[in-house]
Design a protein around this motif. Structure first.
Motif, mmCIF file in Angstrom:
data_model
loop_
_atom_site.group_PDB
_atom_site.id
_atom_site.type_symbol
_atom_site.label_atom_id
_atom_site.label_comp_id
_atom_site.label_asym_id
_atom_site.label_seq_id
_atom_site.Cartn_x
_atom_site.Cartn_y
_atom_site.Cartn_z
ATOM 1 N N ALA A 24 3.680 2.011 -17.307
ATOM 2 C CA ALA A 24 4.732 1.000 -17.147
ATOM 3 C C ALA A 24 4.182 -0.372 -17.486
ATOM 4 O O ALA A 24 3.063 -0.718 -17.118
ATOM 5 N N ASP A 25 4.982 -1.136 -18.198
ATOM 6 C CA ASP A 25 4.598 -2.510 -18.517
ATOM 7 C C ASP A 25 4.813 -3.434 -17.323
ATOM 8 O O ASP A 25 4.149 -4.438 -17.171
ATOM 9 N N ASP A 26 5.758 -3.080 -16.463
ATOM 10 C CA ASP A 26 6.166 -3.934 -15.358
ATOM 11 C C ASP A 26 5.629 -3.385 -14.047
ATOM 12 O O ASP A 26 6.022 -2.314 -13.601
ATOM 13 N N SER A 27 4.740 -4.133 -13.402
ATOM 14 C CA SER A 27 4.161 -3.666 -12.140
ATOM 15 C C SER A 27 5.103 -3.892 -10.959
ATOM 16 O O SER A 27 4.762 -3.577 -9.833
ATOM 17 N N SER A 28 6.304 -4.412 -11.227
ATOM 18 C CA SER A 28 7.263 -4.621 -10.137
ATOM 19 C C SER A 28 8.370 -3.569 -10.151
ATOM 20 O O SER A 28 9.329 -3.674 -9.390
ATOM 21 N N GLY A 29 8.236 -2.549 -10.980
ATOM 22 C CA GLY A 29 9.227 -1.483 -11.036
ATOM 23 C C GLY A 29 9.195 -0.618 -9.779
ATOM 24 O O GLY A 29 8.267 -0.694 -8.968
ATOM 25 N N TYR A 30 10.213 0.215 -9.642
ATOM 26 C CA TYR A 30 10.362 1.052 -8.445
ATOM 27 C C TYR A 30 9.127 1.919 -8.185
ATOM 28 O O TYR A 30 8.593 1.935 -7.073
ATOM 29 N N LEU A 31 8.647 2.657 -9.197
ATOM 30 C CA LEU A 31 7.502 3.549 -8.974
ATOM 31 C C LEU A 31 6.227 2.770 -8.682
ATOM 32 O O LEU A 31 5.404 3.207 -7.867
ATOM 33 N N SER A 32 6.059 1.612 -9.304
ATOM 34 C CA SER A 32 4.883 0.787 -9.015
ATOM 35 C C SER A 32 4.913 0.299 -7.575
ATOM 36 O O SER A 32 3.890 0.322 -6.872
ATOM 37 N N ARG A 33 6.080 -0.143 -7.114
ATOM 38 C CA ARG A 33 6.208 -0.607 -5.729
ATOM 39 C C ARG A 33 6.011 0.552 -4.754
ATOM 40 O O ARG A 33 5.358 0.401 -3.716
ATOM 41 N N LEU A 34 6.553 1.721 -5.091
ATOM 42 C CA LEU A 34 6.360 2.903 -4.247
ATOM 43 C C LEU A 34 4.874 3.252 -4.157
ATOM 44 O O LEU A 34 4.349 3.557 -3.078
ATOM 45 N N ALA A 35 4.181 3.190 -5.285
ATOM 46 C CA ALA A 35 2.744 3.481 -5.299
ATOM 47 C C ALA A 35 1.983 2.449 -4.463
ATOM 48 O O ALA A 35 1.091 2.808 -3.684
ATOM 49 N N ASP A 36 2.335 1.163 -4.600
ATOM 50 C CA ASP A 36 1.683 0.113 -3.809
ATOM 51 C C ASP A 36 1.892 0.362 -2.314
ATOM 52 O O ASP A 36 0.947 0.260 -1.519
ATOM 53 N N ASN A 37 3.121 0.694 -1.934
ATOM 54 C CA ASN A 37 3.421 0.962 -0.517
ATOM 55 C C ASN A 37 2.697 2.198 -0.018
ATOM 56 O O ASN A 37 2.178 2.215 1.106
ATOM 57 N N THR A 38 2.645 3.230 -0.840
ATOM 58 C CA THR A 38 1.946 4.458 -0.462
ATOM 59 C C THR A 38 0.461 4.188 -0.266
ATOM 60 O O THR A 38 -0.153 4.666 0.694
ATOM 61 N N GLN A 42 -1.690 4.746 3.104
ATOM 62 C CA GLN A 42 -2.889 5.584 3.106
ATOM 63 C C GLN A 42 -4.096 4.818 3.651
ATOM 64 O O GLN A 42 -4.880 5.360 4.442
ATOM 65 N N LEU A 43 -4.256 3.568 3.240
ATOM 66 C CA LEU A 43 -5.381 2.774 3.726
ATOM 67 C C LEU A 43 -5.245 2.495 5.222
ATOM 68 O O LEU A 43 -6.241 2.549 5.965
ATOM 69 N N GLY A 44 -4.039 2.218 5.679
ATOM 70 C CA GLY A 44 -3.810 1.989 7.105
ATOM 71 C C GLY A 44 -4.097 3.232 7.921
ATOM 72 O O GLY A 44 -4.707 3.152 9.001
ATOM 73 N N MET A 45 -3.657 4.385 7.428
ATOM 74 C CA MET A 45 -3.920 5.641 8.132
ATOM 75 C C MET A 45 -5.418 5.925 8.174
ATOM 76 O O MET A 45 -5.935 6.420 9.190
ATOM 77 N N GLY A 46 -6.116 5.600 7.099
ATOM 78 C CA GLY A 46 -7.566 5.786 7.083
ATOM 79 C C GLY A 46 -8.258 4.918 8.121
ATOM 80 O O GLY A 46 -9.173 5.372 8.825
#
Length: 115
Positions: A24-38, A42-46
């Motif tokens: 993706a060219d746009d890091s603000s797209g839905y999947l990019s935001r979902l990946a950032d949130n995920t 994951q880091l918080g759970m760790g």
């Protein structure tokens, strides 16, 4: 910032256990935001698991089953954190002045880069 010809390693795997990538060219797209949130989850759970691990390891009443469950959870969390680190490392822009060595240890920074 991700370039259009680079793939982002996502923080989840396919049902077959293979890595998933996003182009993706746009890091603000839905999947990019979902990946950032995920990744954040994951880091918080760790971090939470690390606190729990300290408690289990310091408790003399912890059983072998407790330790096996802890080892399994830590293994899973470490796998997630390493995937996040790899993904974020690939998305870092090159550091100005970095010198690449002939061995495969990665870039070397000049002493001036540290102030």
């Amino acid at each position: 910032m991700t370039h259009h010809d680079e793939l982002r390693l996502l923080p989840w795997v396919s049902p077959e256990g293979r890595p998933c990538f996003l182009s993706a060219d746009d890091s603000s797209g839905y999947l990019s935001r979902l990946a950032d949130n995920t990744e954040a989850v994951q880091l918080g759970m760790g971090a939470d698991l690390l606190k729990s691990a300290s408690e289990v390891l310091s408790d003399s009443a912890s059983t072998t089953s407790d330790l096996m469950a802890l080892a399994g959870a830590l293994t899973s969390a470490l796998r997630d954190v390493l995937r996040v680190a790899e993904s974020r490392g690939h998305r870092l822009s090159p550091v100005a002045g970095a010198v690449h060595s002939n061995d495969e240890d990665g870039p070397r920074l000049p002493a001036a880069a540290f102030g």
